[in-house]
Design a protein around this motif. Structure first.
Motif, PDB file in Angstrom:
ATOM      1  N   LYS A   1      14.896   8.438  29.072  1.00  0.00           N
ATOM      2  CA  LYS A   1      14.200   8.825  27.848  1.00  0.00           C
ATOM      3  C   LYS A   1      12.716   9.082  28.119  1.00  0.00           C
ATOM      4  N   THR A   2      12.132   8.224  28.966  1.00  0.00           N
ATOM      5  CA  THR A   2      10.685   8.302  29.166  1.00  0.00           C
ATOM      6  C   THR A   2      10.305   9.195  30.343  1.00  0.00           C
TER       7      THR A   2
ATOM      8  N   ILE B   1       8.025  12.031  29.274  1.00  0.00           N
ATOM      9  CA  ILE B   1       6.720  11.555  28.805  1.00  0.00           C
ATOM     10  C   ILE B   1       5.888  11.040  29.983  1.00  0.00           C
ATOM     11  N   ASN B   2       6.576  10.258  30.866  1.00  0.00           N
ATOM     12  CA  ASN B   2       5.846   9.704  32.004  1.00  0.00           C
ATOM     13  C   ASN B   2       5.285  10.773  32.919  1.00  0.00           C
TER      14      ASN B   2
ATOM     15  N   ILE C   1       4.657   4.682  31.126  1.00  0.00           N
ATOM     16  CA  ILE C   1       5.225   3.626  30.276  1.00  0.00           C
ATOM     17  C   ILE C   1       6.308   2.911  31.069  1.00  0.00           C
TER      18      ILE C   1
ATOM     19  N   TYR D   1       9.339  -0.283  31.418  1.00  0.00           N
ATOM     20  CA  TYR D   1      10.300  -1.046  30.649  1.00  0.00           C
ATOM     21  C   TYR D   1       9.786  -2.469  30.477  1.00  0.00           C
TER      22      TYR D   1
END
Lengths: 261, 364
Positions: free
Chosen positions: B131-132, B135-136, B147, B149
């Motif tokens: 998911k990230t 974005i990362n 970001i 976990y």
């Protein structure tokens, strides 16, 4: 004391004294001990246990402090231990984590710092082959039998090209079969190298077979030279001819009579 | 082929399996059968006996706890509630299960839960990463921190953290203790001068080390942006466990066979050769015995230190479960106990293999 004049003196003990301090005064092992060893001479020192013969040898080796007197090597007083006086110890004292070759090599490296690697290798292999270990160069010392270890010990000492070879009861820990074998090895290598040698031993036959001169020491304390036997058997010697020689038993009798007292 | 198997067993320390292999190959069935009975069947029987005793004891404690719970309800809430409680307990409902020593079966279930839990969390993490990812990548391009976990770590994650801490601590101990031990071993003056330090610090409890280390680390790393609890716990582990190696190394170096030193003197070896070619190789067996003790001490104190330092790992897992007090918490604690024991055993075996491999003394 016996003055040697005809050939060069390689090693000389002058007024050598060893005393251990005890609460009740010094315990004197050796006092004013005199000895001259000619170049290319093989002498044996024989005497009862505890008479100080090993002490004498370790002092000459530089491993034991000298209380008084001097040890002259080639007319120069010795200072500590060094590879010019190679020692064959009673326990072979090989480094068990090294191979036979490495055990010899570590000394050769010290003595021949400028030799090439190949030259050093040749020296090590030459002496190991001489003592009959041509097929055990790369065996770890810990895997060798006691007799083989002492063969390496002999090779290590000769490979240093010392001025004097010191043998401290070199065969004392071996069984009699191996002892005889190793005496043959020793005399074989020695006759080629002719290195001045001093051997401490308990064994009368061994002393006669190997030496030119046998020094008999009186029992300590205050041990001194009690008697000297010149072994005039011609070299190179072989066991069966030596044993069959009529003088062999005369020498033997001489030594045994001295030791009986 | 058979010889090879036997040799590798011997080398791995599984020589008790040797007679089994021999029996399968039909060698001396009577003798090997007897050895197998003694070395394989009897130990297995003892494990079963142990489980049986545990089971019996757990049921006994459960019964006591059950009675008490019912009586308590009777005293406080009356007969009706007590009967309801008894029914609830006997129906096996988890919500009113008496909290006592878990039976082997409970422990097994606890282990299964922990593994299931690990699978869920791993899947969660994987999903989070996917998911990230986009974005990362963007954040990285902008020069921002990605970001990460931040969910709860699973049991397996805790084990990994503990292993990291113990290895960091062990490494620190080895790096401090071996050189220091060599120096101490070589110099008798230093040895006598510093003997009091060793004698006094050796028996100091891990807890005190932890406090001492945190006093120092707090000041030094006050502003540093890093995981302080990890630093504190691995340094504490290292300082607690280094003493065995220090003492053994010093002893090994100072007690090198006199014959070897004589040879070294006759050969006039330099200081460097003397230390690295004679003294160190001859003390390796003792040094490794020390390292083996160090590693097992490190693992033992680690749990206590993690528990106190609040640093993640098996120690804090045990503590959290204890505080948690859920129905299966006790079972999970016992699972952790076996995992800790098993890993300690494995670490010791590992060190033994390394010791065998580097030491000149041992011959398989």
């Amino acid at each position: 004391m016996e003055i040697v004049t005809d050939t060069k003196v390689m090693l000389e003990c002058k007024d050598l004294t060893k005393a251990y301090p005890t609460p009740t005064g010094d315990f004197v092992v050796l006092e004013d001990f005199q000895l001259q060893v000619k170049e290319e001479e093989f002498i044996s020192i024989i005497g009862h246990s505890g008479c100080g013969k090993s002490t004498l040898l370790t002092m000459v080796a530089g491993l034991n402090e000298i209380t008084a007197g001097q040890v002259l090597l080639d007319e120069v007083p010795i200072n500590g231990a060094g590879p010019d006086r190679a020692v064959v110890f009673q326990s072979p004292s090989l480094f068990p984590w090294m191979t036979a070759l490495e055990n010899v090599m570590i000394g050769v490296k010290q003595v021949f710092p400028h030799a090439t690697k190949a030259q050093r290798n040749d020296i090590c292999k030459y002496y190991l082959s001489k003592v009959g270990l041509a097929d055990a160069f790369h065996k770890k010392a810990i895997d060798l039998s006691q007799g083989m270890k002492q063969r390496v010990g002999i090779a290590r000492a000769f490979a240093l090209k010392p001025k004097v070879l010191l043998l401290d009861e070199p065969f004392g820990m071996l069984d009699s079969m191996t002892r005889v074998e190793l005496q043959d090895v020793l005399i074989d290598v020695w006759s080629k190298e002719k290195i001045t040698a001093i051997m401490v031993t308990h064994d009368v036959d061994e002393a006669i077979f190997l030496s030119d001169r046998v020094i008999m020491m009186t029992s300590g304390p205050y041990a001194k030279v009690g008697d000297v036997a010149h072994i005039k058997l011609k070299r190179p010697r072989e066991r069966h001819t030596v044993v069959e020689h009529p003088n062999f038993y005369k020498y033997r009798q001489h030594l045994l009579t001295f030791l009986d007292h | 082929m058979g010889r090879k198997i036997l040799n590798s067993f011997h080398w791995l320390g599984f020589s008790f399996l040797e007679p089994l292999v021999r029996l399968i190959r039909g060698e001396e069935p009577k003798k090997n059968g007897l050895i197998i009975f003694r070395k394989v069947i009897v130990p297995i029987a003892s494990v079963l006996l142990f489980l049986g005793v545990c089971n019996y004891f757990a049921h006994y404690l459960y019964a006591v706890e059950r009675e008490r719970k019912i009586e308590k309800t009777l005293a406080t809430q009356g007969e009706e509630a007590a009967l309801a409680m008894q029914e609830c307990i006997d129906s096996g409902d988890l919500s009113c299960k008496p909290n006592s020593l878990p039976s082997p079966g409970d422990v097994w279930n606890g282990a299964v839960t922990l593994i299931e839990d690990h699978k869920t969390i791993s899947a969660d993490k994987e999903a989070f990463r996917e998911k990230t990812a986009g974005i990362n990548a963007k954040r990285k391009a902008q020069g921002k921190e990605p970001i990460t976990y931040t969910g709860r770590p699973s049991f397996v994650d805790q084990i990994m953290t503990s292993l990291e801490t113990v290895f960091a601590g062990f490494l620190l101990a080895a790096l401090l203790a071996i050189p220091a031990g060599i120096v101490l071993g070589l110099s008798e003056t230093l040895r006598t001068a510093l003997n009091w330090v060793i004698q006094i610090f050796k028996p100091v409890s891990p807890v005190v080390w932890l406090l001492l280390v945190s006093m120092v680390v707090k000041t030094i790393l006050a502003s540093a942006d890093m995981d302080k609890s990890f630093v504190i716990s691995f340094i504490s582990v290292g300082l607690c466990s280094m003493w065995a190696t220090l003492v053994n190394t010093a002893m090994g170096v100072s007690s090198v066979d006199k014959d070897y030193l004589n040879v070294s003197k006759v050969l006039r070896l330099g200081v460097f050769s003397n230390v690295f070619k004679v003294i160190l190789p001859s003390s390796i067996p003792l040094i490794f015995t020390g390292l083996r003790i160090t590693l097992s001490v490190a693992w033992m104190v680690l749990i206590a230190i993690e528990l106190l330092a609040q640093s993640p790992g098996l120690g804090s897992f045990v503590w959290e479960e204890f505080q948690n007090g859920a129905n299966d918490s006790n079972a999970k604690i016992i699972v952790a106990m076996f995992v800790i024991g098993g890993i300690g055993f494995a670490l010791d075996r590992m060190m033994m293999l390394v010791q065998k491999a580097v030491s000149y003394e041992s011959r398989a």
